[in-house]
Design an enzyme around this catalytic site. Structure first.
Site, PDB file in Angstrom:
ATOM      1  N   LYS A  13       0.673  -1.173   0.058  1.00 18.03           N
ATOM      2  CA  LYS A  13       0.335   0.174   0.202  1.00 18.03           C
ATOM      3  C   LYS A  13       0.839   1.536  -0.238  1.00 18.03           C
ATOM      4  CE  LYS A  13      -2.272  -0.883   4.074  1.00 18.03           C
ATOM      5  NZ  LYS A  13      -1.554  -2.185   3.660  1.00 18.03           N
ATOM      6  N   ARG A  88      -9.858   0.980   9.152  1.00 18.44           N
ATOM      7  CA  ARG A  88      -8.966  -0.245   9.046  1.00 18.44           C
ATOM      8  C   ARG A  88      -9.637  -1.740  10.024  1.00 18.44           C
ATOM      9  NH1 ARG A  88      -3.053   0.348   9.251  1.00 18.44           N
ATOM     10  NH2 ARG A  88      -1.937  -1.434   9.896  1.00 18.44           N
ATOM     11  N   ARG A 127      11.840  -6.700   5.224  1.00 18.97           N
ATOM     12  CA  ARG A 127      11.923  -5.242   4.929  1.00 18.97           C
ATOM     13  C   ARG A 127      12.629  -4.790   5.538  1.00 18.97           C
ATOM     14  NH1 ARG A 127       6.362  -2.139   4.868  1.00 18.97           N
ATOM     15  NH2 ARG A 127       6.101  -2.592   7.111  1.00 18.97           N
ATOM     16  N   ARG A 161      12.032  -2.189  11.424  1.00 19.32           N
ATOM     17  CA  ARG A 161      11.178  -1.614  11.543  1.00 19.32           C
ATOM     18  C   ARG A 161       9.998  -2.928  13.681  1.00 19.32           C
ATOM     19  NH1 ARG A 161       5.304  -0.336   8.172  1.00 19.32           N
ATOM     20  NH2 ARG A 161       4.418  -0.277  10.009  1.00 19.32           N
ATOM     21  N   ARG A 172      -0.390  -8.253  13.742  1.00 22.74           N
ATOM     22  CA  ARG A 172      -0.771  -7.578  12.825  1.00 22.74           C
ATOM     23  C   ARG A 172      -1.422  -8.358  11.890  1.00 22.74           C
ATOM     24  NH1 ARG A 172       4.568  -5.000  10.499  1.00 22.74           N
ATOM     25  NH2 ARG A 172       3.197  -3.802   9.278  1.00 22.74           N
TER      26      ARG A 172
HETATM   27  P1  AMP Z   1       0.903   0.952   9.293  1.00 22.36           P
HETATM   28  O1  AMP Z   1       2.592   1.255   8.950  1.00 22.36           O
HETATM   29  O2  AMP Z   1      -0.183   1.376   8.410  1.00 22.36           O
HETATM   30  O3  AMP Z   1       1.598  -0.773   9.052  1.00 22.36           O
HETATM   31  O4  AMP Z   1       0.180   0.545  10.687  1.00 22.36           O
HETATM   32  C1  AMP Z   1       1.354   0.787  11.451  1.00 22.36           C
HETATM   33  C2  AMP Z   1       0.299   0.251  13.097  1.00 22.36           C
HETATM   34  O5  AMP Z   1       0.413   1.426  13.568  1.00 22.36           O
HETATM   35  C3  AMP Z   1      -0.246  -0.476  13.523  1.00 22.36           C
HETATM   36  O6  AMP Z   1      -0.082  -2.684  13.427  1.00 22.36           O
HETATM   37  C4  AMP Z   1      -1.270  -0.252  13.986  1.00 22.36           C
HETATM   38  O7  AMP Z   1      -0.745  -0.311  15.203  1.00 22.36           O
HETATM   39  C5  AMP Z   1      -0.965   0.516  13.606  1.00 22.36           C
HETATM   40  N1  AMP Z   1      -2.398   1.705  12.956  1.00 22.36           N
HETATM   41  C6  AMP Z   1      -2.021   2.581  11.451  1.00 22.36           C
HETATM   42  N2  AMP Z   1      -2.867   3.053  10.877  1.00 22.36           N
HETATM   43  C7  AMP Z   1      -4.283   1.975  12.530  1.00 22.36           C
HETATM   44  C8  AMP Z   1      -5.271   2.246  12.029  1.00 22.36           C
HETATM   45  N3  AMP Z   1      -6.067   2.497  10.711  1.00 22.36           N
HETATM   46  N4  AMP Z   1      -6.581   2.109  12.941  1.00 22.36           N
HETATM   47  C9  AMP Z   1      -5.660   1.141  13.731  1.00 22.36           C
HETATM   48  N5  AMP Z   1      -4.009   1.364  14.337  1.00 22.36           N
HETATM   49  C10 AMP Z   1      -3.433   1.833  12.970  1.00 22.36           C
END
Ligand code: AMP
Length: 214
Positions: A13, A88, A127, A161, A172
């Protein structure tokens, strides 16, 4: 154009959003990036979100909705945006609908990028990100250059990360299955969902997405 890029962690994404930013001239709004910045800056939001993120859990909807509401009202988002990593959960999607209705607008499309789970895990665990510009590398598919420097900005440090560690990645993915995948039905009922195969090369995925927006 108001878009959602949808899919499990690791489908690409972020990468695809960045290509769409160039092609469409609208900003990427990544809730993960906003949260990581808040954590790094030790803001109130960051302090509240940190534990959830490090353990691979979703941050509570109320925090996320407040954050997105503020972001989509900024000037650069008036002509449209690409939502990456949001919504989400079903309550987040409902919250987004209300926000957009208040602004007298609506979503154009939700692009679902599909990649098999086994491949996703491999992508995430391997990654690595440039510490300076965030350029993405992968120990298997796109190794860090032999020079040891990022080929975008020349930085020599890369990071893994904390939530890309194997045990967190599974959590996740489980959050995606339990809380996020119901959105597939939510958006297909609204006739907004478009599916794209994420197992192709980056450029081909991007072309497919753009073809679906015409
Ligand atoms: P990402 O970079 O999109 O994979 O997000 C990393 C982490 O941020 C996720 O595993 C969640 O802990 C938190 N996070 C990001 N976006 C959301 C969302 N829309 N709702 C809830 N938690 C989020």
């Amino acid at each position: 154009m108001r878009l959602i890029l949808f899919g499990a962690p690791g489908v690409g994404k972020g990468t695809q959003s960045k290509l769409l930013v160039k092609a469409l001239g609208i900003p990427q709004i990544s809730t993960g990036d906003i949260l990581r910045k808040a954590v790094a800056n030790k803001t109130e939001l960051g302090n509240k979100a940190k534990e959830f993120m490090n353990s691979g859990k979703l941050v509570p909807d109320t925090l996320i909705l407040e954050m997105v509401k503020e972001r989509i009202q900024q000037n650069d988002a008036q002509k449209g945006f690409i939502l990456d990593g949001f919504p989400r959960t079903v309550p987040q999607a409902e919250g987004l609908d209300s926000m957009l209705a208040e602004l007298n607008t609506d979503l154009d499309k939700v692009i679902q990028i599909g990649v098999p789970t086994e491949e996703l895990l491999k992508r995430l665990i391997n990654r690595r990100l440039c510490k300076n510009c965030g350029e993405e590398y992968n120990l298997i598919y796109k190794p860090i250059p032999e020079s040891g420097n990022c080929n975008v900005c020349n930085e020599s440090e890369f990071w893994h990360r904390p939530d890309d560690r194997e045990e967190v990645v599974s959590q996740r993915n489980q959050e995606y299955i339990n809380n996020t995948s119901p959105l597939i039905e939510f958006y297909s009922k609204k006739g907004k969902l478009v599916k794209v195969n994420g197992l192709q090369g980056i450029e081909d995925v991007s072309k497919n997405i753009l073809n679906n927006l015409r």
